[in-house]
Enzyme design. Structure first.
Site, PDB file in Angstrom:
ATOM      1  N   CYS A 156       0.802  -1.220   0.000  1.00  0.00           N
ATOM      2  CA  CYS A 156       0.000   0.000   0.000  1.00  0.00           C
ATOM      3  C   CYS A 156       0.837   1.274   0.000  1.00  0.00           C
ATOM      4  O   CYS A 156       0.290   2.372  -0.084  1.00  0.00           O
ATOM      5  CB  CYS A 156      -0.956  -0.001   1.189  1.00  0.00           C
ATOM      6  SG  CYS A 156      -2.036  -1.435   1.231  1.00  0.00           S
ATOM      7  N   HIS A 296      -1.955   8.094   6.074  1.00  0.00           N
ATOM      8  CA  HIS A 296      -2.344   6.781   5.561  1.00  0.00           C
ATOM      9  C   HIS A 296      -3.760   6.475   6.048  1.00  0.00           C
ATOM     10  O   HIS A 296      -4.584   5.979   5.284  1.00  0.00           O
ATOM     11  CB  HIS A 296      -1.356   5.727   6.039  1.00  0.00           C
ATOM     12  CG  HIS A 296      -1.498   4.416   5.334  1.00  0.00           C
ATOM     13  ND1 HIS A 296      -1.435   4.299   3.962  1.00  0.00           N
ATOM     14  CD2 HIS A 296      -1.697   3.164   5.800  1.00  0.00           C
ATOM     15  CE1 HIS A 296      -1.588   3.038   3.613  1.00  0.00           C
ATOM     16  NE2 HIS A 296      -1.760   2.327   4.703  1.00  0.00           N
ATOM     17  N   HIS A 330      -9.837   2.388   0.372  1.00  0.00           N
ATOM     18  CA  HIS A 330      -8.394   2.169   0.355  1.00  0.00           C
ATOM     19  C   HIS A 330      -8.007   1.539  -0.983  1.00  0.00           C
ATOM     20  O   HIS A 330      -8.300   0.371  -1.237  1.00  0.00           O
ATOM     21  CB  HIS A 330      -7.997   1.268   1.527  1.00  0.00           C
ATOM     22  CG  HIS A 330      -6.520   1.161   1.742  1.00  0.00           C
ATOM     23  ND1 HIS A 330      -5.593   1.656   0.853  1.00  0.00           N
ATOM     24  CD2 HIS A 330      -5.789   0.600   2.755  1.00  0.00           C
ATOM     25  CE1 HIS A 330      -4.378   1.414   1.305  1.00  0.00           C
ATOM     26  NE2 HIS A 330      -4.471   0.778   2.447  1.00  0.00           N
TER      27      HIS A 330
END
Length: 401
Positions: A156, A296, A330
């Protein structure tokens, strides 16, 4: 940074994305492709997105979904910066894209074909549609970019890592122009089931729009998404010489590894802190200089608490902090690049988006989280954060042009 391109659940194109993110209206909804799974909702690119209409039917048919999204975002970024790929010296143009999981839907489809109809049923396009590397290769073919061609995979954090690698290609003189970003299209049943088993996804199937709740006391995980973000990077002198609009600068980059656990972030945040301090040092700035952080922000227990503790320790109480994932979901490997675009827009417009679904801030979070509505404020220095599975971290410092 002279060009921006986005394809996300918040919209196709930068303008649509920015309006949706500023509205703080989530995009999560029930996903028929996930019906019957414990988590049956996601954030997908709007259904009116037609890659065949943009790329051509024959081209789109040959591409995996992650490549389709990346190519459309790259084309927008090139239009935005005013470069004509038919006239440039392609040998001096690089492509660095982040991707983690490749064409997972293609992989599942071909496994099913093999099982049900035999080896002869497996498509000759299978490998080229599945491979993670293919997005950089196809972007290069599309725009005649003959320089270094890379896909970076730091889970990620991949989109943020790609920006750091691209910046270094410019600094070293290897390239004059680099298209950099990230793409992911991994909303397959197997991947979502795996994320569910890891315990990182929200289970709010009864109310998907309210599921992704960064920093909220009632958060229970993130919502999986697909998307792509691409940015065009040039050296400032070159961009100014051709009369381009410089939208922001990448002034610092820091990468690190927690080197602690295969899935959980370092509870002390030491890896993230190293990356953050490295990025600030690279930019010649201190923590006190930072106006805004796009985090994040995954709405998981360990991430939200650990990330904001490090921000407080290194940057102090001043920065306006947000997570835009509550709107977009996400986007895995694409997240860092997508959120870098949003951070550039915050710098340009003097607006920091509010965190979607944040109703009751977790009292353990000691940061100036933007709540309710977007905050108007000058943003000269901003930090974009991306973390990856196995403790891979990427931090980018962006400054006003």
């Amino acid at each position: 940074m002279t060009g921006l391109g986005l394809v996300t659940p918040a919209g196709v194109g930068v303008d649509e994305n920015w309006k949706r993110v500023l509205s703080a209206v989530p995009t999560a909804s029930a996903d028929p492709a996930l019906a019957g799974l414990p988590v049956d909702f996601s954030c997908r690119v709007p259904p009116d997105f037609d890659p065949a209409a943009v790329l051509g039917r024959r081209t789109a048919w040959r591409l995996g979904r992650h490549v389709q999204l990346g190519m459309v975002a790259a084309r927008e970024a090139l239009r935005d910066c005013g470069l004509d790929s038919s006239t440039w010296d392609g040998a001096r143009v690089g492509v660095v894209m982040g991707n983690s999981l490749g064409g997972t839907a293609t992989f599942e489809e071909q496994c099913l074909a093999l099982r049900e109809r035999g080896a002869q049923a497996v498509s000759p396009l299978f490998i080229s549609m599945w491979g993670a590397n293919m997005v950089a290769g196809h972007i290069a073919i599309d725009c005649r970019a003959g320089g270094p061609n890379l896909v970076v995979t730091t889970a990620c954090a991949s989109g943020g890592t790609a920006l750091g690698v691209a910046r270094d290609l410019l600094r070293s003189g290897t390239c004059d122009i680099v298209l950099a970003g990230g793409t992911e299209a991994a909303l397959s049943r197997t991947i979502v089931a795996g994320l569910t088993s890891m315990g990182v996804l929200s289970r709010r199937s009864d109310d998907p729009p309210a599921a992704f709740r960064p920093f909220d006391v009632d958060r229970d995980g993130f919502v999986a998404a697909e998307g792509a973000g691409v940015l065009v990077l040039e050296r400032e002198a070159d961009a100014r010489a051709r009369g381009a609009r410089v939208r922001a600068h990448i002034s610092g980059y820091g990468g690190s590894a927690d080197a602690v656990h295969q899935a959980a972030p370092d509870p002390e945040g030491s890896g993230f802190e190293r990356a953050l301090r490295t990025a600030l040092s690279d930019a010649g700035l201190s923590g006190a200089d930072v106006d805004h952080v796009n985090t994040h922000g995954t709405a998981t227990e360990l991430n939200d608490i650990g990330e904001t503790r490090v921000l407080r320790r290194v940057l102090g109480p001043r920065p306006a902090v947000t997570s835009t994932k509550g709107v977009t979901g996400h986007c895995i490997a694409a997240a860092g690049a997508i959120e870098a675009v949003y951070t550039v827009l915050s710098i340009e417009h003097g607006l920091v988006p509010a965190v979607a679904n944040l109703e009751r801030l977790d009292p353990r979070i000691d940061a100036d989280i933007v709540q309710g509505s977007a905050r108007a404020m000058p943003v000269e220095v901003a930090v974009n954060v991306a973390f990856g599975l196995a403790g891979q971290n990427a931090v980018v410092v962006l400054t006003a042009a």
